[in-house]
Design a protein around this motif. Structure first.
Motif, PDB file in Angstrom:
ATOM      1  N   ARG A  18     -54.187  -6.162  31.210  1.00  0.00           N
ATOM      2  CA  ARG A  18     -54.724  -5.492  31.039  1.00  0.00           C
ATOM      3  C   ARG A  18     -56.029  -5.075  32.344  1.00  0.00           C
ATOM      4  O   ARG A  18     -56.666  -4.289  31.974  1.00  0.00           O
ATOM      5  CB  ARG A  18     -55.822  -6.248  29.958  1.00  0.00           C
ATOM      6  N   TRP A  19     -56.363  -6.555  32.810  1.00  0.00           N
ATOM      7  CA  TRP A  19     -57.057  -6.156  33.526  1.00  0.00           C
ATOM      8  C   TRP A  19     -56.719  -5.217  34.852  1.00  0.00           C
ATOM      9  O   TRP A  19     -57.524  -4.302  35.526  1.00  0.00           O
ATOM     10  CB  TRP A  19     -57.800  -7.412  34.506  1.00  0.00           C
ATOM     11  N   LEU A  20     -55.364  -4.907  35.019  1.00  0.00           N
ATOM     12  CA  LEU A  20     -54.967  -4.126  36.117  1.00  0.00           C
ATOM     13  C   LEU A  20     -54.844  -2.454  35.530  1.00  0.00           C
ATOM     14  O   LEU A  20     -55.287  -1.955  36.300  1.00  0.00           O
ATOM     15  CB  LEU A  20     -53.320  -4.408  36.186  1.00  0.00           C
ATOM     16  N   ASP A  21     -54.812  -2.373  34.309  1.00  0.00           N
ATOM     17  CA  ASP A  21     -55.176  -1.122  34.140  1.00  0.00           C
ATOM     18  C   ASP A  21     -56.335  -0.769  34.278  1.00  0.00           C
ATOM     19  O   ASP A  21     -57.622   0.174  34.026  1.00  0.00           O
ATOM     20  CB  ASP A  21     -54.805  -1.047  32.665  1.00  0.00           C
ATOM     21  N   ASP A  22     -57.789  -1.240  34.260  1.00  0.00           N
ATOM     22  CA  ASP A  22     -58.694  -1.669  34.122  1.00  0.00           C
ATOM     23  C   ASP A  22     -59.237  -1.730  35.338  1.00  0.00           C
ATOM     24  O   ASP A  22     -60.183  -0.483  35.947  1.00  0.00           O
ATOM     25  CB  ASP A  22     -59.887  -2.955  33.762  1.00  0.00           C
ATOM     26  N   LYS A  23     -58.611  -2.220  36.132  1.00  0.00           N
ATOM     27  CA  LYS A  23     -58.813  -1.889  37.443  1.00  0.00           C
ATOM     28  C   LYS A  23     -58.551  -1.035  38.084  1.00  0.00           C
ATOM     29  O   LYS A  23     -58.866  -0.321  39.411  1.00  0.00           O
ATOM     30  CB  LYS A  23     -58.207  -2.608  38.746  1.00  0.00           C
ATOM     31  N   LYS A  24     -57.157   0.413  37.490  1.00  0.00           N
ATOM     32  CA  LYS A  24     -56.999   0.966  38.028  1.00  0.00           C
ATOM     33  C   LYS A  24     -57.841   2.747  37.828  1.00  0.00           C
ATOM     34  O   LYS A  24     -58.107   2.844  38.469  1.00  0.00           O
ATOM     35  CB  LYS A  24     -55.552   1.611  37.779  1.00  0.00           C
ATOM     36  N   GLY A  25     -58.396   2.638  36.942  1.00  0.00           N
ATOM     37  CA  GLY A  25     -59.097   3.341  36.693  1.00  0.00           C
ATOM     38  C   GLY A  25     -60.257   2.947  37.492  1.00  0.00           C
ATOM     39  O   GLY A  25     -61.201   3.965  38.015  1.00  0.00           O
ATOM     40  N   LEU A  26     -61.427   2.406  37.932  1.00  0.00           N
ATOM     41  CA  LEU A  26     -62.336   1.601  38.488  1.00  0.00           C
ATOM     42  C   LEU A  26     -61.753   1.881  40.075  1.00  0.00           C
ATOM     43  O   LEU A  26     -63.136   2.893  40.486  1.00  0.00           O
ATOM     44  CB  LEU A  26     -62.389  -0.163  38.170  1.00  0.00           C
ATOM     45  N   TYR A  27     -60.943   1.345  40.353  1.00  0.00           N
ATOM     46  CA  TYR A  27     -60.339   2.129  41.867  1.00  0.00           C
ATOM     47  C   TYR A  27     -60.195   3.714  41.862  1.00  0.00           C
ATOM     48  O   TYR A  27     -61.043   3.935  43.335  1.00  0.00           O
ATOM     49  CB  TYR A  27     -59.246   1.163  42.068  1.00  0.00           C
ATOM     50  N   ARG A  54     -65.421   8.840  43.946  1.00  0.00           N
ATOM     51  CA  ARG A  54     -67.053   8.933  44.510  1.00  0.00           C
ATOM     52  C   ARG A  54     -66.932   8.902  45.330  1.00  0.00           C
ATOM     53  O   ARG A  54     -67.654   9.259  46.164  1.00  0.00           O
ATOM     54  CB  ARG A  54     -67.598   8.195  43.645  1.00  0.00           C
ATOM     55  N   LEU A  55     -66.304   7.626  46.111  1.00  0.00           N
ATOM     56  CA  LEU A  55     -66.147   7.793  48.318  1.00  0.00           C
ATOM     57  C   LEU A  55     -65.815   9.338  48.435  1.00  0.00           C
ATOM     58  O   LEU A  55     -66.263   9.236  50.035  1.00  0.00           O
ATOM     59  CB  LEU A  55     -65.100   6.481  48.152  1.00  0.00           C
ATOM     60  N   TYR A  56     -65.324   9.246  48.144  1.00  0.00           N
ATOM     61  CA  TYR A  56     -64.435  11.070  49.050  1.00  0.00           C
ATOM     62  C   TYR A  56     -64.519  11.710  48.322  1.00  0.00           C
ATOM     63  O   TYR A  56     -64.033  12.837  48.657  1.00  0.00           O
ATOM     64  CB  TYR A  56     -63.129  10.348  49.393  1.00  0.00           C
ATOM     65  N   GLY A  57     -65.058  12.360  47.066  1.00  0.00           N
ATOM     66  CA  GLY A  57     -65.556  13.428  46.525  1.00  0.00           C
ATOM     67  C   GLY A  57     -64.340  14.048  46.379  1.00  0.00           C
ATOM     68  O   GLY A  57     -64.590  15.381  45.486  1.00  0.00           O
TER      69      GLY A  57
END
Length: 62
Positions: free
Chosen positions: A44-53, A59-62
């Protein structure tokens, strides 16, 4: 009299063995359930992290 004592000893050994087997089986089931919960939480946390990443990279590379 000896046969009764042998029978009592056999019954006692059988009861202790049965109790130990049931205890080991229950302990194994609890361990498996614990590992399943940990795995489910990690997935579950892996799926959440994928979206956040992904959002962070956008946002970082536009």
């Amino acid at each position: 009299m000896e046969a009764a004592l042998v029978g009592l000893a056999g019954t006692t050994v059988g009861a202790v063995t049965g109790f130990a087997g049931a205890w080991l089986a229950q302990r194994g089931q609890v361990r498996i359930q614990h590992e399943q919960r940990l795995h489910a939480e990690q997935v579950r946390w892996l799926d959440d992290k994928k979206g956040l990443y992904r959002d962070l990279l956008i946002r970082l590379y536009g």
